[in-house]
Design an enzyme around this catalytic site. Sequence first.
Site, short mmCIF file in Angstrom:
data_model
loop_
_atom_site.label_atom_id
_atom_site.label_comp_id
_atom_site.label_asym_id
_atom_site.label_seq_id
_atom_site.Cartn_x
_atom_site.Cartn_y
_atom_site.Cartn_z
CB SER A 1 48.68 29.78 40.85
OG SER A 1 48.29 29.08 41.63
CG HIS B 1 44.72 33.12 40.92
ND1 HIS B 1 45.85 34.10 40.69
CD2 HIS B 1 44.71 31.39 41.33
CE1 HIS B 1 46.93 32.84 41.82
NE2 HIS B 1 46.45 32.04 42.01
CD GLU C 1 45.80 37.78 40.25
OE1 GLU C 1 46.73 38.78 39.51
OE2 GLU C 1 46.20 36.52 39.91
CG ASN D 1 50.68 33.75 41.55
OD1 ASN D 1 50.75 34.28 43.04
ND2 ASN D 1 50.52 32.75 41.51
#
Length: 524
Positions: free
Chosen positions: A106, A127, A139, A177
């Site tokens: 992450s 991701h 991602e 994130n």
Amino acid sequence: MGAGIVEVFARNGIPVVAVEISEAALERGRAHLTGSTDRAVARGKLAEADRDALLGRVTFAVGLDALRSVDLVVEAVPERLDLKRRLFAELDRICRPEAILATNTSSLSVTEIAVATTRPAQVIGLHFFNPAPVMKLVEVVRTVVTSADVVADVEALCGRLGKVDVTIGDRAGFIANALLFGYLNQAIGMYEARYASREDIDAAMKLGCGLPMGPLALLDLIGLDTAYEILETMYRRGGRDRRHAPVPLLRQMVTAGLLGRKSGRGFYTYERPGSAKLVPDEHTPNPADGAGREIAKVGVVGTGPLAAGLAEHLAKAGYQVVPATADVLAPLADVDLVVEAVDDEPYAKTAVLAGLDEVCQPGVVLATTTSTLPVIELAMATGRPADVVGLHFFGPDAAGPLVEIVRTIRTSAQTTDTARALSAALGRTGVVCGDRAGFIVNALLFPYLNDAVRMLEAGYSTVEDIDHAMKLGCGCPSGPFELLRTVGLEVALTIQRRLYQESREPGLAPAPLLEQLVTAHAEV
Ligand code: CAA
């Protein structure tokens, strides 16, 4: 996360080898998978035969040897660089030379993971978002050495999985994130400081922004240990922005084994470990507590759409409404509560509050609808600050489902209770918070929007991809740039400036690009 990713592949017809470190861990993963697919069958979303076929595509194994002949590995072990690097070195040794090695990290550096292998060109970030079977975004993180063919293959694979991919470079937190965790950490800070209750912080963001979950409930879903590791990495890799330094409470909770849903307890308490079902605990508010004062007659001061909307909603809720203007407050001599909704400007508001102090009976609740001024400054214009409370309605005519109830350091508990009861009678959810710039919603929302502008300014991604990522990865009803267009850049800048002026937090300084766009009257 691992079990969710296994489900995504198997659902889309791709055979999967699900590997864990021990029999016990494998069993937990298998239970996740069967739990999720059984629920889909029970809800009529998946035929029994399709569930059986899905499960039939999954081979379970302990140890990496089972991965000798696979084409692609997706790693989803805990978020620690040393662990991931060791694992990738092992995978490199075991897997076929053509195999692509992907990490679901992450926030860690995909590049640092890639160079632990002898095939860095075949290492990529893939991701997924929690829950992986539901969230549409993936991602795809390419490092400076990832080969273009590998990127293209992985992008094509995302299409086969029914996912939407955004391809980006290797930067801490990638898109989603990087924008999400400052917001989540700030929400923990609010809770730790007792600025608002967990229920109120979450309700504010759900109802104020249309998010599917509030930040604290989302942290419980992500896992507090995972969130802690991500914040640590974001802080170290992302320019040591203090907003990413994990709030001390988070570390305490992790140490105490309160990891969120997976351990049965995090910010909230769940029926059992792994369950999404909330159960009451010692922090759950008792609706019978604090009914407040009896209110029958309500005065509304103002001539604009907010005052008109409020008068209408209050009348519909059964209150006797007495309208008044800022110049003529005399009709309010015998009301039980007054809501002033004059211009959100200090002189006008202070004059109205001082006037109400002269006209109203003792004990009348005086509510101000400011969205930008410190409520305590208005309260001190009266000789009865204990009776003054802020009520921040949403929408130009107060039609939104949320009301922020702002208690100052002088507001009495009875006044706050009265405001909450009034909100409930209006069919709104009232959330109580302290008297700080932005209350709950704007204080959490605008720094996130400002961060999105910074990300654009840094050239990391595009307006479209950033919007996509937040909608498909986190279930936001609109992307940050769509929201900025709706709110208006000038309003966003004004709010951000106020947040910055109050906190002096360097990370809250308005993005230079935002300042420039406003100066140039340009859109984004
Ligand atoms: N596994 C599989 N399916 C799940 C699930 C799970 N854990 N949880 C929910 N679902 C499914 C349900 O079965 C349901 O499916 P159908 O519509 O087909 O019936 C659907 O999701 C909706 O679930 P619910 O009706 O139970 O609940 P909901 O409408 O409140 O949605 C939610 C639940 C999808 C989790 C929604 O609240 C949401 O989108 N929340 C935001 C999640 C988010 O932001 N994720 C990103 C976190 S950050 C991250 O993951 C990155 C990182 O690196 C940490």
